[in-house]
Design an enzyme around this catalytic site. Structure first.
Site, PDB file in Angstrom:
ATOM      1  N   GLN A 160      44.734  31.592  50.715  1.00 49.17           N
ATOM      2  CA  GLN A 160      46.383  32.386  50.985  1.00 49.17           C
ATOM      3  C   GLN A 160      46.001  32.845  52.462  1.00 49.17           C
ATOM      4  O   GLN A 160      45.711  33.477  52.675  1.00 49.17           O
ATOM      5  CB  GLN A 160      47.093  32.878  50.496  1.00 49.17           C
ATOM      6  CG  GLN A 160      48.219  33.792  50.074  1.00 49.17           C
ATOM      7  CD  GLN A 160      48.860  33.834  49.614  1.00 49.17           C
ATOM      8  OE1 GLN A 160      48.473  33.778  47.990  1.00 49.17           O
ATOM      9  NE2 GLN A 160      49.097  35.336  49.527  1.00 49.17           N
ATOM     10  N   GLY A 161      46.812  32.487  53.380  1.00 46.13           N
ATOM     11  CA  GLY A 161      46.642  32.972  54.724  1.00 46.13           C
ATOM     12  C   GLY A 161      48.032  33.203  55.526  1.00 46.13           C
ATOM     13  O   GLY A 161      48.549  33.441  55.947  1.00 46.13           O
ATOM     14  N   TYR A 162      48.176  35.035  54.431  1.00 47.08           N
ATOM     15  CA  TYR A 162      49.437  35.885  54.734  1.00 47.08           C
ATOM     16  C   TYR A 162      49.288  36.994  55.245  1.00 47.08           C
ATOM     17  O   TYR A 162      49.073  37.369  56.508  1.00 47.08           O
ATOM     18  CB  TYR A 162      49.640  36.050  53.175  1.00 47.08           C
ATOM     19  CG  TYR A 162      50.986  34.920  52.467  1.00 47.08           C
ATOM     20  CD1 TYR A 162      51.382  33.749  53.297  1.00 47.08           C
ATOM     21  CD2 TYR A 162      51.984  35.692  51.869  1.00 47.08           C
ATOM     22  CE1 TYR A 162      52.282  32.727  52.609  1.00 47.08           C
ATOM     23  CE2 TYR A 162      53.002  34.442  51.299  1.00 47.08           C
ATOM     24  CZ  TYR A 162      52.818  33.554  51.887  1.00 47.08           C
ATOM     25  OH  TYR A 162      54.349  33.068  50.896  1.00 47.08           O
ATOM     26  N   SER A 163      47.423  38.211  54.326  1.00 43.30           N
ATOM     27  CA  SER A 163      47.125  39.080  55.550  1.00 43.30           C
ATOM     28  C   SER A 163      47.086  39.084  56.709  1.00 43.30           C
ATOM     29  O   SER A 163      45.940  38.571  56.596  1.00 43.30           O
ATOM     30  CB  SER A 163      46.977  40.046  54.702  1.00 43.30           C
ATOM     31  OG  SER A 163      47.795  40.523  53.248  1.00 43.30           O
ATOM     32  N   SER A 173      41.407  36.145  49.736  1.00 40.51           N
ATOM     33  CA  SER A 173      40.050  35.542  48.098  1.00 40.51           C
ATOM     34  C   SER A 173      40.086  34.465  48.206  1.00 40.51           C
ATOM     35  O   SER A 173      40.822  32.918  48.687  1.00 40.51           O
ATOM     36  CB  SER A 173      41.633  35.479  46.808  1.00 40.51           C
ATOM     37  OG  SER A 173      41.952  36.950  46.999  1.00 40.51           O
ATOM     38  N   GLU A 229      54.430  33.513  42.277  1.00 36.11           N
ATOM     39  CA  GLU A 229      53.100  34.163  41.740  1.00 36.11           C
ATOM     40  C   GLU A 229      53.353  35.485  40.520  1.00 36.11           C
ATOM     41  O   GLU A 229      53.161  35.495  39.832  1.00 36.11           O
ATOM     42  CB  GLU A 229      53.183  35.096  42.545  1.00 36.11           C
ATOM     43  CG  GLU A 229      52.003  36.110  42.495  1.00 36.11           C
ATOM     44  CD  GLU A 229      52.027  36.947  44.040  1.00 36.11           C
ATOM     45  OE1 GLU A 229      50.512  36.826  44.400  1.00 36.11           O
ATOM     46  OE2 GLU A 229      52.030  37.233  44.745  1.00 36.11           O
ATOM     47  N   ASN A 234      52.852  49.459  45.490  1.00 34.77           N
ATOM     48  CA  ASN A 234      53.428  49.794  44.764  1.00 34.77           C
ATOM     49  C   ASN A 234      54.752  50.548  45.409  1.00 34.77           C
ATOM     50  O   ASN A 234      56.146  50.505  45.010  1.00 34.77           O
ATOM     51  CB  ASN A 234      52.986  51.305  43.632  1.00 34.77           C
ATOM     52  CG  ASN A 234      52.029  50.703  42.245  1.00 34.77           C
ATOM     53  OD1 ASN A 234      52.215  49.206  42.157  1.00 34.77           O
ATOM     54  ND2 ASN A 234      51.991  51.570  41.510  1.00 34.77           N
TER      55      ASN A 234
END
Length: 388
Positions: free
Chosen positions: A126-129, A161, A244, A367
């Protein structure tokens, strides 16, 4: 989740198959909970699941699934964890990329990508952050410019990841020059095995490297691998995050169950179970886990509508806080022995769980961000003031 005869037959079939494989040809990877050990054997396991039709049971049969109901998907997730099957290195493709393509992909994209995911032939990441876009995902700066029938991508992703073993990556990037926030973003499918893609594993304090930095320097993606319209990537990205919080949450809870059971056994062995405060904390952990299950089932009851129910917004905050607290309880029960590595680079499994649990309240939205989401989306409270 009442056990009908049909559901019981499905449960028995899944449990029997899992036991036959994990007590037989795949006994060497039984119980592996990380995503870094014995990768080639784990690839074999993904392909074995695919060949038997157990890789993505909820998908349509046309793409390698079983057309399983929500109840059947829950049953398989529970039996998978109960059998102590290895953590899925294919889970990002199965749980995130695949459902997103089923919801937003073109027929061509579904035909080209879904069978390989279901068969375990393709591992996804996954290429998000990014370094400056974590919880604030709309701040992504990775750019892609169109050049004929392809996009040219430049930028950096982080905390990816399984980036070092992935074959494909879905990348949220900015395709409209000068755009800001969630406007002008696109969702591209990118081949990881090409010039212009550099992967650097990140060594964690556990001694493992599940995460990577990924650098795109002129990497290419075909226009036909754009999911959704150009500039409409935010809608696709948010749709993916909804998946998710699906059935995989039940498998996660079964892993939590395994960890709690191991902790209880440790407390019995070293005498900490006789401590009334430790016993009370173990009881609270048990109660918290049961509440988590009931809330997840309530969340899934609305899953087929395609809408995340209000209580669904609380799930990530609840489980990440519970798991963090369980990690702290692990260290109190284990004592100084937990601080001694099994090898020069590895800690005991429960210690590793404690160290990893510190990230639970950060990734997939901290959070603090989760509380904002609950307030604004679930409760309808005024939005937090944003800067210019």
């Amino acid at each position: 989740m009442d056990d009908t005869p049909e559901l019981e037959r499905f449960r028995a079939e899944a449990a029997t198959w899992l036991e036959s494989q994990l007590a037989g040809p795949f006994r060497d990877i039984r119980g592996l909970n990380n995503h870094v050990d014995l990768i080639e054997r784990r690839r074999d396991w993904e392909q074995c699941l695919g060949a038997a039709g157990w890789s993505c049971v909820g998908w349509p049969a046309a793409y390698g699934g079983r057309d399983a109901s929500i109840a059947q998907q829950v049953v398989f997730a529970e039996e998978y964890a109960r059998a102590r099957a290895p953590a899925r290195i294919g889970h990002i493709g199965v749980e995130l990329a695949g459902p997103t393509l089923l919801a937003f992909g073109t027929p061509d994209q579904k035909n080209r990508f879904l069978p390989d995911i279901a068969a375990g032939r393709a591992i996804w990441c996954q290429g998000y952050s990014e370094p400056n876009a974590g919880s604030d995902l709309a701040n992504v700066r990775t750019k892609a410019r169109r050049d004929g029938d392809r996009y040219i991508i430049d930028g950096q992703k982080i905390w990816t990841s399984m980036g070092q073993i992935a074959d494909w990556c879905f990348v949220l990037c900015r395709t409209e020059p000068g755009s800001v926030g969630n406007k002008g973003l696109s969702f591209l499918l990118v081949n990881m095995h090409q010039p212009g893609v550099t992967v650097r594993p990140i060594r964690q304090m556990t001694g493992e490297s599940e995460f990577s930095e990924v650098f795109f320097d002129g990497a290419l993606a075909e226009v036909r691998d754009l999911v959704g319209a150009d500039g409409n990537g935010w809608r696709v990205a948010m749709g993916l995050l909804g998946f998710e919080r699906g059935v995989s949450t039940l498998a996660q809870q079964m892993q939590f169950r395994n960890e709690l059971d191991a902790l209880i056994e440790l407390a019995k062995e070293n005498g900490k179970a006789a401590d009334p405060l430790i016993r009370q904390r173990l009881a609270q952990a048990q109660i918290g886990l049961r509440i988590m299950r009931f809330n997840a089932l309530r969340l899934l009851a609305n899953a087929e509508s395609g809408q995340l129910s209000p209580e669904g917004y609380t799930y990530k905050l609840y489980w990440s806080t519970w798991h963090r607290d369980l990690g702290e309880l692990v260290m109190d029960v284990a004592g100084p022995a937990a601080e001694i590595g099994e090898t020069a680079e590895r800690f005991p499994p429960l210690t590793t769980m404690f160290l990893m649990s510190r990230a639970d309240t950060i990734y997939a939205g901290t959070n603090q961000i989760q509380r904002n989401i609950i307030a604004e989306r679930a409760l309808g409270l005024p939005r937090e003031a944003r800067g210019p």
